[in-house]
Design a protein around this motif. Structure first.
Motif, mmCIF file in Angstrom:
data_model
loop_
_atom_site.group_PDB
_atom_site.id
_atom_site.type_symbol
_atom_site.label_atom_id
_atom_site.label_comp_id
_atom_site.label_asym_id
_atom_site.label_seq_id
_atom_site.Cartn_x
_atom_site.Cartn_y
_atom_site.Cartn_z
ATOM 1 N N ARG A 1 2.125 2.090 -3.233
ATOM 2 C CA ARG A 1 1.046 2.377 -4.175
ATOM 3 C C ARG A 1 0.861 1.284 -5.229
ATOM 4 N N ASN B 1 -0.776 -4.192 3.478
ATOM 5 C CA ASN B 1 0.572 -3.729 3.155
ATOM 6 C C ASN B 1 1.541 -4.885 2.888
ATOM 7 N N ILE C 1 0.843 -1.198 0.000
ATOM 8 C CA ILE C 1 0.000 0.000 0.000
ATOM 9 C C ILE C 1 0.878 1.248 0.000
#
Length: 156
Positions: free
Chosen positions: A45, A69, A42
Motif C-alpha cells: 500500500r 508492484n 502495491i
C-alpha cells in the motif's frame, strides 16, 4: 534449467524497469521468466506522497507514481545500485511509519541555517543553529535551498 523443473532465485535489487539483480544466475539471454512478489509496493500500500528515505546515504524523495508492484517513480533520483531504503507513509490511516507525524532532526556536524516545512504546513527559516544538537520541531520537509547545515538526521 532442465525440462520439467523450475529454478527460482530471489530478486535482490531492482536496477531499472528492465533489469533485476538476482541472488543467483538462472536466466539466459532471450529466456522469459516471471517475477512473483507478495511484498511489492502495491501490496504494501505504498501511495503517492509517501517518503522514500535512502538509509545508505541519508537522501529522501517523495513518491510521485506507483508504477507497479516493483517500481516507484520519485521526485528526485536518490537511489543507486545496492543502497537500502525505508518508506514512510504520508497517509495517517496506513499505519506506524507515518511521515505526516513529522520528525525531529539531529543537526549534523556543521553550524548553519535550516529551512523546513513543519507538520502544520508552515515554511520557516531558522538562522545560526549549532551542530550536534537536536531540533525539537515536528518537520515534514527540509528544503535544500535555504539550508546550509550538513549531515542532518531525521528521527521519527
Amino acid at each position: 534449467m532442465t525440462s520439467g523443473t523450475i529454478d527460482t532465485a530471489l530478486v535482490t535489487f531492482v536496477e531499472d524497469n528492465n533489469t533485476l539483480v538476482l541472488d543467483k544466475d538462472i536466466a539466459v539471454s532471450g529466456q522469459t521468466f516471471r517475477v512473483e512478489s507478495e511484498e511489492g509496493f502495491i501490496t504494501k500500500r505504498v501511495m503517492i506522497g509517501d517518503i522514500v528515505y535512502n538509509t545508505t546515504d541519508g537522501n529522501a524523495a517523495t513518491v510521485i507514481l506507483v508504477d507497479d508492484n516493483e517500481t516507484l517513480t520519485l521526485n528526485a533520483n536518490i537511489m543507486a545500485s545496492g543502497e537500502d531504503f525505508i518508506i514512510y507513509s504520508a497517509s495517517p490511516q496506513k499505519g506506524v511509519q507515518d511521515a505526516n507525524n513529522g520528525c525531529v532532526l539531529y543537526l549534523g556536524d556543521t553550524d548553519g541555517n535550516l529551512k523546513v516545512t513543519t507538520v502544520a504546513g508552515n515554511v520557516v527559516e531558522f538562522k545560526g543553529l549549532k551542530a550536534g544538537a537536536f531540533f525539537p520541531v515536528q518537520i515534514i520537509k527540509v528544503h535544500e535551498t535555504g539550508t546550509s547545515l550538513t549531515n542532518i538526521v531525521a528521527l521519527w
